[in-house]
Enzyme design. Sequence first.
Site, PDB file in Angstrom:
ATOM      1  N   HIS A 333       0.809  -1.214   0.000  1.00 28.01           N
ATOM      2  CA  HIS A 333       0.000   0.000   0.000  1.00 28.01           C
ATOM      3  C   HIS A 333       0.849   1.275   0.000  1.00 28.01           C
ATOM      4  O   HIS A 333       0.471   2.279  -0.622  1.00 28.01           O
ATOM      5  CB  HIS A 333      -0.953  -0.010   1.191  1.00 28.01           C
ATOM      6  N   GLU A 357     -10.231  -2.690   1.817  1.00 22.50           N
ATOM      7  CA  GLU A 357      -9.602  -2.990   3.110  1.00 22.50           C
ATOM      8  C   GLU A 357      -9.369  -1.738   3.944  1.00 22.50           C
ATOM      9  O   GLU A 357      -9.193  -1.805   5.150  1.00 22.50           O
ATOM     10  CB  GLU A 357      -8.253  -3.692   2.909  1.00 22.50           C
ATOM     11  N   ASP A 418     -20.609   1.915  -7.579  1.00 20.72           N
ATOM     12  CA  ASP A 418     -19.781   1.479  -8.696  1.00 20.72           C
ATOM     13  C   ASP A 418     -18.869   2.631  -9.076  1.00 20.72           C
ATOM     14  O   ASP A 418     -19.327   3.679  -9.533  1.00 20.72           O
ATOM     15  CB  ASP A 418     -20.688   1.078  -9.868  1.00 20.72           C
ATOM     16  N   ASP A 456      -7.094   1.068  -6.876  1.00 22.12           N
ATOM     17  CA  ASP A 456      -6.719  -0.094  -6.083  1.00 22.12           C
ATOM     18  C   ASP A 456      -7.841  -1.118  -6.201  1.00 22.12           C
ATOM     19  O   ASP A 456      -8.532  -1.436  -5.234  1.00 22.12           O
ATOM     20  CB  ASP A 456      -6.507   0.308  -4.621  1.00 22.12           C
TER      21      ASP A 456
END
Length: 831
Positions: A333, A357, A418, A456
């Site tokens: 990251h 996450e 989305d 990501d």
Amino acid sequence: QSSMRLRPDYHEGMAAFVANPPLVKKGLPPPIVLDGKEVPKTIYTSKNFDTAASTTSSNVLIERPPATIKGSSSDNHDGFEACPAAEDGTKACSRGKPKAVEVVPKTPQEEEEEHLPAGQHLLIDIKNVDGDFLNSEVRLAQAMIDIVTESRLTLLSYHCHSLVPNGVTCVGVLLESHVSFHTWPDDGVILLDLFTCGSAPLVPLLPALQRLFGVPRIDAGEDEEPSMIWSHKLRGFRNLKSKNPLASDLGSEVFDLMIYDLKDPTMTEQTIYQRIDIVETIEPRFQSIADYRQSLSDDGSYQSLHKELYLPERRVFLDGVLQSTRLGDEAYHESLVHPAMFAHANPERVAIIGGGEGATLREVLKHKTVKKAVMVEIDEEMVNLSHKYIPSWSDCSDLDGSADWCIEDRRADVYYEDAVAWFIDRFSGDDAADKNEEDDDDKLDNLDPFDIIIMDALDPQDDVPFAKVLYNSDKLVRALYQGMTENGVIVMQLGGSPFEHDPPDILTASKNRALMTDILAQAGFKSIHVYEEGHSRFMFPWSYLVAFKQYQSRALWYSNPAAVELKIHDRIKRTYSGKPALKYFDGATMSGYTVPPKAFETVFCRKNPVPEECLEARGFDPKYANAPVKSFEVKMSTVGEKSGRGVFAAVDIPANTRIAQEQSVHFVGFPPDTCDLLQSMFEKVGAAAALKSMYGYMHGYGFQSRLMGDDEIYVDSSILTFVNHGCNGTYNMGFEKSGWTEWTVDSVKVPPGSLSGTTNSVYNPVNDRHLYQMMSGSDFTLRDIKKGEEILDNYLAFTGSEEDWTKDVLDLRAQCSGEAVGTVTSYEEGK
């Protein structure tokens, strides 16, 4: 009633067997058929060796439990069935025709796999098990029946052999396949395998298997509890279009391997978008389970005082694909976020696509400059589950002024939508503004552009429709481009790095990576670079792409390590603990990212047609001879009365010969930030003699370049620094013959490809790997040069910016006509 048969013996030694018979007073427990199931008609065939002094117990009769029994009362997997049964009793593994009755509808995957020649194989090894248990046919048989009952399988028959002097081997024949095991009582070991067809998972049976077969020794110490290693394998042949998570990283890298001392499926959840698995492991090659257990104590040992160093690895999988790891969290990251963040002078608004996450947001919020961080993640359940099971990924509690949970930070806005539609709706055109005005719930003016956009999301190699949308949608990329500030930077992960033997990306599973670079260039991004990080704890080094909306922005990409360290000091938030906020990224790491891996260059150069740079700039081609510096001498120039010193050939030199290659690479460089500093100082204290000398040396002998994004100057350190300009096209050295001179070239419009130290390719890993070779060391003789002939270059090739073009052309015209002198002569004459 169950039955046990003692086979008559036809060999010697029967007398001893009769004198000391094994314990057979109690019959073995019978197989059980659960309610709602029927055992199909089968043909039973058996052939046994008549072995002296051996016992064989075979059970082929089946009992049906009372109607009230629904399975073992200890069943912790209610509803689990390894091979689901329909109401008519048929199984996913049955070969017979089903009865013409209504059946329970199956999921599409179960329906598809029902008739496939495929199955699942669970292999289990348990040690530190009670020896008496391992030597008891009856207890082992009962454990086998219990696990079959709890898994809702159908046991047709089972067969056990007690071995001499000890040990037991059993095989249970299932309608779905088999279960078998062998024991070593003296060693406290049992090896077991369970094979079934069907699509229902076997891994949830692991706790029950360990409970039933991992019976502890009565006198076992704390470190002698039963421990289990296991492997789950998919067997047979499946429809490749059916995406089974266990056929991906989750299976091949974790479940399939028996190399782990600890392998604990911590969590498995199916959200409406994806399956999420979190698994903890300890691999003895890299970690010690003994050290881990000691770290859990408070005995004052190093392990107990540094518990964070001995935590098991924890991996996150989405639909079976590895996404992140505890031990590789910072490496992945930080390498995704901070190179782009520090390649921007003042990133205030940042957007994140994906990042469920929370770790990408965590890294963004470490920057003091950030005023707004927008994260667009479609799966809210993923965010909440991550907070529960991998809390450190989204922990901002140690950052000064931040919320404990990064998602709740006052600078963070999270949209569970989305991301593709989110950007297209807001930045793709005029209708986006109209649509945005109707959204009264927006937390900010979403039409404000972003300084940084971070993707990501899925890997470009993932063979799913959404990956193609992310990496192969010109509409999305245009929206991203329009949603960025003029100096905007976008960064994304590109999956596993290529290898030297790979074909070009466009012909491999990484074709989305190749398409993305093309689409970014078409959208208007001016400079694209790739880099990799090898410590993210994936199977391969992981690759990333950063793209700049403006070419000049790449100057910060090439900042020196000390400059990056200074930015880290000034920009990164302090922590309450006093520990560094960045655990992996620093200035030296950033410097390494600026040079792409050679495999990227190799794969790039396998394109058809082969890019020109691949033929000219990949090192020094041995087919070209080199004229060493001793082949030249310095004398007064013959170009003009005030042309100063010049360089002459001391020997005959053929055409296409490199010139002083061994010294030309050792140049004096003034990178963009140094040039800016000197220019600023010269404007303020220009009369200072020493500074004036430096300024005159730079501009008099140097050549300009913008390979690093902004104006930089390089000066030859050898006698080549005295090479003069060849007026009227008389130059005889350089990289190539341009065909124009200071008199014939347009003084206003720069000819394509004529600026020094620039690249026409938006994405070119060859140039990025060979910047210093491109800046010098590439000069050739353009024709045969005789001994005593002066070496002349084309100074127009030294202009590095459009802003300087007109002035440089006019200056050369004036010098060639004798109306003016060059910078060096002017300085030496004190003008």
